[in-house]
Scaffold this active site. Structure first.
Site, PDB file in Angstrom:
ATOM      1  N   HIS A 135       0.841  -1.201   0.000  1.00 54.20           N
ATOM      2  CA  HIS A 135       0.000   0.000   0.000  1.00 54.20           C
ATOM      3  C   HIS A 135       0.879   1.255   0.000  1.00 54.20           C
ATOM      4  CE1 HIS A 135      -3.449   2.581   1.362  1.00 54.20           C
ATOM      5  NE2 HIS A 135      -2.466   3.236   1.954  1.00 54.20           N
ATOM      6  N   GLU A 136       1.902   1.260   0.832  1.00 58.60           N
ATOM      7  CA  GLU A 136       2.785   2.425   0.903  1.00 58.60           C
ATOM      8  C   GLU A 136       3.614   2.577  -0.372  1.00 58.60           C
ATOM      9  OE1 GLU A 136       2.229   4.535   3.059  1.00 58.60           O
ATOM     10  OE2 GLU A 136       0.971   3.274   4.339  1.00 58.60           O
ATOM     11  N   HIS A 139       1.572   4.314  -2.875  1.00 60.39           N
ATOM     12  CA  HIS A 139       1.550   5.764  -2.675  1.00 60.39           C
ATOM     13  C   HIS A 139       2.750   6.418  -3.361  1.00 60.39           C
ATOM     14  CE1 HIS A 139      -1.925   6.483  -0.282  1.00 60.39           C
ATOM     15  NE2 HIS A 139      -1.532   5.779   0.768  1.00 60.39           N
ATOM     16  N   GLU A 203      -6.434   6.800  -1.034  1.00 63.74           N
ATOM     17  CA  GLU A 203      -6.317   5.635  -0.155  1.00 63.74           C
ATOM     18  C   GLU A 203      -6.984   4.416  -0.785  1.00 63.74           C
ATOM     19  OE1 GLU A 203      -4.537   5.291   2.621  1.00 63.74           O
ATOM     20  OE2 GLU A 203      -3.845   7.341   2.306  1.00 63.74           O
TER      21      GLU A 203
END
Length: 272
Positions: A135-136, A139, A203
């Site tokens: 997930h990071e 980003h 997100e």
């Protein structure tokens, strides 16, 4: 940014932020007579310095230490492989002290940092931790940290403009200074409403991209459940509260929240 919905939202919010930026530059030009090229150059330097200092200060305030590769070889191998698959450089990995399980990304795809809290590593299974890290990495791939920092920079410029506007329209006494600070904060908050709105959608996009990277969404869904439970049982440090907008988990669901509801994120993840 492959997501069409994100591109449309970015176009709308980008136009609004550009309008705010233009208004701020115009104010300083009219009020002080400074040349437009000088104002633009100064604003670019200001945002760049703010970006650099923010990254350094965030890691320092959370007592960040580089994640030792000899102690966590599996994490480093996963990050290296997933970064390669996403087409980004392997970011620096940091272990931080937050008081709660959480994680965040800083920087850009060519010079990024992913930080995980000690508590996160302690409570998550390997596949859950990989979901969070993916997930990071998403980003970084989508330049989300850069967009957030740019929005904060424009908000600061508008805040300065609002502050000086109040001072110049009054007697420049203590009352005007106090009023200027209030108006400045309100102006910055107004700008950040639009930044936070796009952040909430980002997100969802990062969740989806993480699920694609690891092959399914359930590990990240389970991770979010554990992180949410951990946040309810523990109190984050004051420093951790200051960087909550950057983190994978945020409990605020108001208009000024940077995250969508955890329940909705988990529901979507389990449909992937």
């Amino acid at each position: 940014m492959r997501n069409v919905g994100l591109k449309v939202r970015m176009a709308v919010v980008g136009t609004i932020l550009f309008a705010f930026y233009t208004a701020g530059i115009t104010f300083f030009y009219v009020a002080f007579g400074a040349p437009i090229p000088l104002l633009i150059g100064a604003s670019i330097v200001f945002i760049g310095v703010q970006y650099k200092i923010s990254k350094w200060f965030t890691l320092r305030s959370l007592k960040g230490q580089e994640l030792p590769e000899d102690q966590y070889p599996e994490i480093h191998r996963f990050v290296e492989q997933t970064s390669r698959d996403m087409g980004i450089d392997k970011p620096e990995l940091y272990l931080v002290e937050m008081g709660v399980p959480n994680a965040f990304a800083l920087g850009r795809r060519g010079n990024g940092t992913v930080a995980v809290s000690r508590e996160l590593i302690q409570i998550l299974e390997r596949d859950e931790l990989e979901g969070v890290i993916a997930h990071e990495l998403a980003h970084l791939q989508n330049r989300d940290s850069i967009v957030m920092q740019l929005g904060q920079g424009i908000a600061s410029i508008i805040g300065f403009a609002a502050y000086f506007a109040v001072l110049m329209s009054g007697d420049n006494d203590l009352v005007d200074i106090f009023l200027g600070m209030i108006v400045s904060n309100i102006a910055q908050m107004l700008v950040m409403v639009f930044v936070f709105a796009i952040s909430r959608h980002r997100e969802f996009v990062a969740d989806r991209d993480a699920a694609t990277a690891i092959g399914r969404g359930d590990p990240l869904a389970r991770a979010l459940e554990k992180i949410s439970q951990g946040a309810q049982r523990r109190e984050p440090t004051a420093e951790a509260k200051d960087v909550s907008a950057l983190c994978i988990f945020g409990s605020d669901t108001s208009l000024l929240s940077t995250h969508p509801s955890t329940e909705e994120r988990i529901k979507r993840l389990r449909s992937y």
